[in-house]
Design an enzyme around this catalytic site. Structure first.
Site, PDB file in Angstrom:
ATOM      1  N   LYS A  42      92.136  39.468  46.482  1.00 32.36           N
ATOM      2  CA  LYS A  42      90.722  39.069  46.581  1.00 32.36           C
ATOM      3  C   LYS A  42      89.822  40.293  46.668  1.00 32.36           C
ATOM      4  O   LYS A  42      88.755  40.329  46.042  1.00 32.36           O
ATOM      5  CB  LYS A  42      90.504  38.154  47.790  1.00 32.36           C
ATOM      6  CG  LYS A  42      89.050  37.697  47.978  1.00 32.36           C
ATOM      7  CD  LYS A  42      88.561  36.785  46.848  1.00 32.36           C
ATOM      8  CE  LYS A  42      87.059  36.550  46.868  1.00 32.36           C
ATOM      9  NZ  LYS A  42      86.579  35.658  47.899  1.00 32.36           N
ATOM     10  N   THR A  96      87.123  36.401  52.821  1.00 27.08           N
ATOM     11  CA  THR A  96      87.429  37.687  52.203  1.00 27.08           C
ATOM     12  C   THR A  96      87.565  38.714  53.319  1.00 27.08           C
ATOM     13  O   THR A  96      86.636  38.930  54.089  1.00 27.08           O
ATOM     14  CB  THR A  96      86.298  38.088  51.227  1.00 27.08           C
ATOM     15  OG1 THR A  96      86.207  37.096  50.206  1.00 27.08           O
ATOM     16  CG2 THR A  96      86.580  39.437  50.601  1.00 27.08           C
ATOM     17  N   LYS A 118      78.972  43.706  52.368  1.00 21.19           N
ATOM     18  CA  LYS A 118      80.216  43.484  53.108  1.00 21.19           C
ATOM     19  C   LYS A 118      81.445  43.636  52.192  1.00 21.19           C
ATOM     20  O   LYS A 118      82.374  44.393  52.503  1.00 21.19           O
ATOM     21  CB  LYS A 118      80.200  42.074  53.713  1.00 21.19           C
ATOM     22  CG  LYS A 118      81.513  41.629  54.349  1.00 21.19           C
ATOM     23  CD  LYS A 118      81.442  40.210  54.887  1.00 21.19           C
ATOM     24  CE  LYS A 118      81.570  39.124  53.823  1.00 21.19           C
ATOM     25  NZ  LYS A 118      82.912  39.003  53.223  1.00 21.19           N
TER      26      LYS A 118
END
Lengths: 302, 302
Positions: free
Chosen positions: B178, B102, B246
């Site tokens: 994503k 990602t 994150k």
């Protein structure tokens, strides 16, 4: 199961959920009457085999074992049951008022207390599942109340519900579970709108984004159901923006009464209020996506 | 399908997703090597029939048709492919680097440009689905890239994915989808935590609340998967709080670069940061519920 006793039911509020519940009662063999202000809805239910229909309880005859109240909010439920010529007076001894609107635990307790003063027991019994499940007699019911109230509600609940959760005996617990459920439902619609708006801004085709999410871990029941309306550009209200202004209002009020922070619910509440303030209160709740500026959304075909 | 050509694959990162993907390649008959810093994971994959294993590409022989990079973030993917003795130099002419971490669309584009300068093509191919789907060769892949890159990745994608979405030809579109997906995943975990925390505060048994939601319209994939950990009091990290620090960081940075407001993602980001700041960064991401004070949560049995 056909009920062969003299059990009589009445459903107040023949909206998408109420009509489904009322028809499910008929299918189960329960003589059922219906009350709604809309003549069209009354006619629809009468044609389906209702024992009786009316604009108020005054139009119906006799007493009922269970009156299921599927109106929009606490004020309407109170008016229907306890207002002038209220329906509570037509509940048979040992019968029950099943109150299924989304309301605060406080309002549920206050209503139960006033009903109890008249000798009428109440089941605090909010529902979920949408119109299709109501139609199929498969609603999810999250209920609290006395054993006697559950027993009196039994035949009706069996007819309308796929699943009945017994949250506890204290009135208010059912309402609280529904309020917390609506926190999730409302945040999920707003999050779906936020994600689809971001996709539109980033140049991702919304039908592709919808397909990916509904096949991946980012899916939610509400995303799958409501973001389809965005992909289709169809904001015909199945459940309107202002319903979530009301429900997330209840959520945030409940948070305040518990002195409990609800960062996401408060944010989603502001988004729905913005949508309503922009004039979209009567559109489908997926129209909360229209609060995001500078994006092109799909238009309805034809 | 058994691949009877000389197609050779390598999976970098044998974590929960990477191990599942690597094992799925073996099951499909593709000679597959694996790279991981953990000796235990290398041993596990070797025992399953790996063609080769190593701590870096230097431990492996020959060239590969496809290298699948399933590491944690953009910096790791860049280091693995382009760092000293980088794996990109071991991709056969016409082969492909399939980058599935990602990362931002910007990072994906920069990596593709640097790979292209070496004559190596890249597929921008993030994944979703969780460890169980990876294990079953049923990951969801959201990919963008050239037709040639898709073709080179074909046998590997067929082995590891249940569904491959072709978002477009431009590198960065896969990454963007994503990122938007993670907006939903992160908000849904935080919303689940907020709802369950409110239930705990209101005296609703959490197992009951969980049952109701998972049978009603308030459900989400993440609620069903992660709030089970809260009900069980088990915060063993399957995916840690810091992963969403994150990922929601990426979401909010992307929003900033688009100058696009993301009210719910920003709020959820703050909640995960609070959880990390309170010392829960290494616990399961459902531990974001521990940011709510004054509630009793279930404890793990035994």
């Amino acid at each position: 199961m056909v009920v062969d006793s003299g059990y009589r039911a009445c459903v107040v509020g023949l909206g998408s959920m109420g009509m489904g519940a009322a028809l499910s009662c008929l299918r189960a063999g329960i003589p059922t009457s219906g009350i709604d202000l809309s003549e069209a809805r009354r006619d629809q239910f009468a044609a389906a085999g209702a024992e009786g229909v009316g604009a108020s309880i005054a139009d119906l005859e006799g007493e009922f074992d269970a009156i299921l109240v599927l109106v929009v909010n606490a004020a309407q439920a109170r008016a229907v049951l306890l207002g002038e010529g209220g329906a509570a007076g037509r509940i048979r001894a040992g019968g029950v008022a099943i109150v299924s609107c989304t309301q605060s635990a406080e309002d549920a307790k206050a209503l139960a207390a006033d009903l109890e003063a008249m000798g009428v027991q109440m089941l605090d019994a909010p529902v979920s599942g949408g119109a299709a499940k109501a139609e199929a007699g498969q609603m999810t019911v999250m209920a609290s109340g006395s054993k006697a109230a559950f027993a009196a509600a039994g035949p009706l609940l069996e007819a309308v519900a796929g699943k009945v959760y017994t949250i506890g005996t204290d009135i208010g617990l059912g309402a609280m579970v529904k309020v917390i459920h609506q926190l999730l439902a409302g945040v999920h619609i707003a999050a779906g709108a936020e994600a689809m708006a971001m996709a539109a801004r980033a140049g991702i085709p919304l039908d592709t984004m919808y397909d990916v999410v509904t096949n991946a871990a980012g899916n939610s029941w509400m995303f799958e159901n409501r973001m389809k309306h965005v992909v289709d550009g169809d904001y015909t209200p199945l459940s309107a923006v202002d319903i979530f202004v009301k429900d997330l209002g209840l959520v945030t009020e409940t948070g305040r009464s518990l002195k409990f922070p609800l960062p996401l619910a408060s944010t989603a509440f502001a988004m729905f209020q913005s949508a309503s303030n922009m004039g979209f209160g009567g559109e489908d709740d997926s129209a909360v996506i229209k609060t995001f500026s500078g994006i092109d959304l799909p238009k309805k075909e034809g």
